[in-house]
Scaffold this motif. Structure first.
Motif, short mmCIF file in Angstrom:
data_model
loop_
_atom_site.label_atom_id
_atom_site.label_comp_id
_atom_site.label_asym_id
_atom_site.label_seq_id
_atom_site.Cartn_x
_atom_site.Cartn_y
_atom_site.Cartn_z
N ASP A 198 -21.45 -38.74 -34.12
CA ASP A 198 -21.69 -37.60 -33.23
C ASP A 198 -20.39 -37.10 -32.63
OD1 ASP A 198 -24.40 -37.53 -33.65
OD2 ASP A 198 -24.89 -38.74 -31.88
N ILE A 199 -19.55 -38.02 -32.19
CA ILE A 199 -18.27 -37.65 -31.59
C ILE A 199 -17.40 -36.94 -32.61
CG2 ILE A 199 -16.10 -38.58 -30.66
CD1 ILE A 199 -17.73 -40.73 -29.27
N ARG A 200 -17.38 -37.45 -33.84
CA ARG A 200 -16.58 -36.81 -34.90
C ARG A 200 -17.06 -35.37 -35.13
NH1 ARG A 200 -16.79 -42.07 -37.91
NH2 ARG A 200 -14.70 -42.98 -37.76
N ARG A 201 -18.37 -35.19 -35.18
CA ARG A 201 -18.92 -33.85 -35.43
C ARG A 201 -18.59 -32.91 -34.26
NH1 ARG A 201 -23.23 -36.75 -37.98
NH2 ARG A 201 -24.30 -37.01 -35.99
N ILE A 202 -18.73 -33.41 -33.05
CA ILE A 202 -18.45 -32.56 -31.88
C ILE A 202 -16.98 -32.16 -31.87
CG2 ILE A 202 -18.33 -32.53 -29.36
CD1 ILE A 202 -20.78 -34.37 -29.35
N LEU A 203 -16.11 -33.12 -32.09
CA LEU A 203 -14.68 -32.81 -32.10
C LEU A 203 -14.33 -31.81 -33.20
CD1 LEU A 203 -12.97 -36.28 -31.43
CD2 LEU A 203 -12.86 -34.23 -29.99
N ALA A 204 -14.92 -32.00 -34.38
CA ALA A 204 -14.64 -31.09 -35.49
C ALA A 204 -15.11 -29.67 -35.17
CB ALA A 204 -15.31 -31.60 -36.76
N SER A 205 -16.27 -29.55 -34.53
CA SER A 205 -16.82 -28.23 -34.23
C SER A 205 -16.07 -27.52 -33.10
CB SER A 205 -18.31 -28.35 -33.86
OG SER A 205 -18.47 -29.05 -32.64
N ARG A 206 -15.42 -28.31 -32.23
CA ARG A 206 -14.74 -27.72 -31.07
C ARG A 206 -13.22 -27.70 -31.20
NH1 ARG A 206 -17.91 -30.93 -26.22
NH2 ARG A 206 -19.99 -30.06 -26.56
N GLU A 207 -12.69 -28.27 -32.26
CA GLU A 207 -11.24 -28.41 -32.35
C GLU A 207 -10.51 -27.08 -32.21
OE1 GLU A 207 -7.87 -30.70 -35.05
OE2 GLU A 207 -9.91 -30.45 -35.82
N ALA A 208 -10.99 -26.05 -32.92
CA ALA A 208 -10.33 -24.74 -32.85
C ALA A 208 -10.41 -24.16 -31.45
CB ALA A 208 -10.96 -23.79 -33.86
N LEU A 209 -11.51 -24.45 -30.73
CA LEU A 209 -11.66 -23.95 -29.37
C LEU A 209 -10.73 -24.69 -28.41
CD1 LEU A 209 -15.56 -23.70 -29.31
CD2 LEU A 209 -13.94 -21.81 -29.52
N TYR A 210 -10.70 -26.01 -28.50
CA TYR A 210 -9.80 -26.79 -27.66
C TYR A 210 -8.34 -26.38 -27.89
CZ TYR A 210 -13.52 -30.13 -26.34
OH TYR A 210 -14.64 -30.71 -25.82
N ALA A 211 -8.04 -26.04 -29.14
CA ALA A 211 -6.66 -25.68 -29.50
C ALA A 211 -6.21 -24.37 -28.87
CB ALA A 211 -6.51 -25.61 -31.02
#
Length: 306
Positions: free
Chosen positions: A252-265
């Motif tokens: 779940d954490i991997r999926r959340i990070l992958a989906s938000r990475e561009a936003l966090y960046a």
């Protein structure tokens, strides 16, 4: 025979109804959802959109709030010609280019500095990145208050997070969140360090507001480190904490990070806390944010070796 005033009133109501319909379409909100979020009936909204409703200022304010716009945006006659030309250009850009244009406009015309945003630091990232620990220490080092946005949202609503979601739903929660952000920015012109919830980047308008008022730093870590820190804290929300569910939680954490990475960046700076001690991460964070009482932005840090 209708008087001129009555005719003008009909035209005004018809135009107002068209604006409500247009904003609702732009937001992708059904009339039923708008009714629920605004506290108005579907029948009343149908009348408003058809130009027949007897609309009060309070009703218009409720509609505007539910659509996440200001009352002035709903009522304004027309945008300025120059603004229309700029909007025409911006409509051709994709999301990444829009983010770049936003940053360029702010830095070129000093809009960010004028609001003192670089003295107000907001830490973003998934839970377990060290936002609270590093945030409180950074605030102490800078001599400014340390606050948690979740607590300020509760203060704004006068109740707990669970009650906010239960009584007002996700839309209500986001309204209180934006109000809290506006208030915090106004109350701390001299500087503050604030932690935010991990999902704030997923709400485009809220994240835009955050970036316009605060200098955002993404505290980044690997999924395994996020997981380890969450387990160490003894609070697995929102992950499944049942026996044998650790692997699923990590996925779940991997999926959340992958989906938000561009936003966090999109943050102004990124601090990678992976394989870093608390002292090293704090030093990286201090280097990532602008110095107090200055307006020169800090460069994005690169990960150092100990």
């Amino acid at each position: 025979m209708e008087t001129l005033a009555e005719q003008e009133s009909k035209v005004t109501m018809s135009e107002l109804g068209a604006r409500v319909r247009a904003w609702r379409a732009r937001r992708g909100v059904t009339r039923k959802a708008l009714a629920a979020d605004s506290g108005l009936s579907e029948r009343f909204l149908a009348d408003v959109e058809s130009g027949k409703g007897n609309v009060s200022i309070n009703s218009l304010q409720a509609v505007a709030r539910a659509l996440h716009i200001s009352l002035l945006e709903l009522l304004q006659d027309a945008v300025r010609p120059a603004l229309t030309r700029v909007q025409g250009l911006l409509l051709r850009l994709d999301d990444t280019q829009l983010d770049q244009a936003y940053s360029l406009l702010g830095s070129t015309f000093g809009l960010n500095d004028a609001m003192g945003r670089e003295q107000r630091v907001a830490l973003i990232g998934l839970r377990g990145a060290g936002k609270s620990t590093l945030g409180s220490q950074l605030a102490a080092a800078r001599g400014v208050p340390f606050i948690e946005l979740d607590r300020e949202i509760e203060r704004e609503a006068g109740t707990s997070m669970n009650e906010i979601l239960l009584l007002h739903g996700q839309a209500g929660y986001r309204r209180y969140e934006r109000r809290a952000l506006f208030r915090i920015a106004e109350e701390h012109p001299g500087g503050v360090v604030m932690t935010t919830g991990g999902s704030i980047v997923s709400e485009r308008e809220t994240f835009d507001l955050l970036q316009s008022r605060f200098y955002c730093v993404w505290l980044k870590a690997s999924p395994e480190e996020h997981m380890g820190r969450v387990v160490a804290q003894g609070d697995m929300r929102p992950f499944d904490a049942t026996r044998g569910a650790t692997h699923e939680a990590l996925e779940d954490i991997r999926r959340i990070l992958a989906s938000r990475e561009a936003l966090y960046a999109r943050a102004d700076a990124v601090v990678d806390t992976a394989a870093r001690t608390l002292k090293q991460s704090l030093r990286d964070l201090e280097r990532a944010v602008p110095s107090m009482n200055t307006t020169s932005p800090a460069k994005r840090p690169t990960k150092e070796t100990p």
